[in-house]
Design an enzyme around this catalytic site. Sequence first.
Site, short mmCIF file in Angstrom:
data_model
loop_
_atom_site.label_atom_id
_atom_site.label_comp_id
_atom_site.label_asym_id
_atom_site.label_seq_id
_atom_site.Cartn_x
_atom_site.Cartn_y
_atom_site.Cartn_z
CB SER A 46 -0.07 -8.09 -1.40
OG SER A 46 -1.01 -8.90 -0.72
CE LYS B 258 -4.19 -1.83 0.18
NZ LYS B 258 -5.20 -1.62 -0.87
CD GLU C 292 -10.73 3.45 0.78
OE1 GLU C 292 -9.92 2.70 0.19
OE2 GLU C 292 -10.79 4.67 0.54
#
Length: 402
Positions: A382, A93, A115
């Site tokens: 990830s 991210k 969010e």
Amino acid sequence: MLHLESYPDEKGYFGKFGGSFIPPQLEVPFQEITKAYNEIKNSKAFLDELHHVRKHYQGRPTPISYAKSLTEFCGGAKIYLKREDLNHTGAHKLNHCMAEVILAKHLGKKKVIAETGAGQHGVALATAAAYFGLECEIHMGEVDIKKEYPNVVRMKILGAKIVPATHGLKTLKEAVDSAFEAYLQDTDNSIYCIGSVVGPHPFPMMVRDFQSIIGIESKEQFLEHEDKLPDNVIACVGGGSNAMGIFAGFIDDKEVDLYGVEPLGKGENLGEHAASLTYGSEGVMHGFNSIMLKDEKGEPAPVYSIGSGIDYPSVGPEHAFLMDKGRTKVGLCNDEEAVNAFYKLSQLEGIIPALESAHAVAYAMKLAPTLSKEKTILVNLSGRGDKDIDFIIENYPIPNLK
């Protein structure tokens, strides 16, 4: 014709998917964001700053690891892992969050709003905001706040304000609703930093571009390992940012099969899973047209996954497009398989994965035995599993390695 240069079109469409379906009061702010991104995305100053941050702060490039023990356990194809769990904050991210906050700074914004589901996007954005000196407000469903409490604490330590989403199922969709509403109230001073390749144009394009560093690195690194491209690339898909990130490096290489793995959750019944591409149909949600799960009224259906970051009733429009034209394949992984992969990777390789990433690992474990030992699989790992440890231990006893 190179895919990344061809899609989306100027209105944000990947074929029939994408676009921008937003209230009138958001049209000008989103035009401002699009204009600013188009101005800076190829500028030397922006690219130099991004490169510096990635190399000297995030710790990029992240390595590719050969999962020797997991490969031997499964039999068949060799399994490699792209180690986004080693990116600062423990997931992919931060790749787009640092870039989005640089964009916010360029626009003169004082605050970032977002969010989060699993909390990784929230932690990454709070980190980027702290680094660049901006305020940060994170909206998160009450269910996910409880389930992913370690990440909530991290966000608070980093200085972010946490806003609970208390309506509906109190998970990721509701967090998106809440964040959009907050952004509507303060578009002059803030920017909404969407956490995946979803939302109105230009976010599916921007987040993909920022995440494409995963695929760019992977292509070069895998050639060093095997002197050829991987036969298969696998990533979990909720909204789909980590998957588009690694797919971006291989979309034009037709000999590479691309698998997006969706959460089958507890079963095939509506409300028990979040497998939008598998069970959904075309529809507009959160400002973009894609494939979504619908209830009997045509509204976004209730969804579920053990992985809080992938329990979303739609999927990025580029994923819908790539599946529609046959470039990508869709895999499924249920909760039980994800937990098994979580423990197997931990005990065989010493790597504790995020539950979201465990879905991709689980699918690789199913695919590998069906292929010869000369074939290869590259999994986008990830994120790391720190955030999931308490939940897992409370609900799934540690197994003995067999």
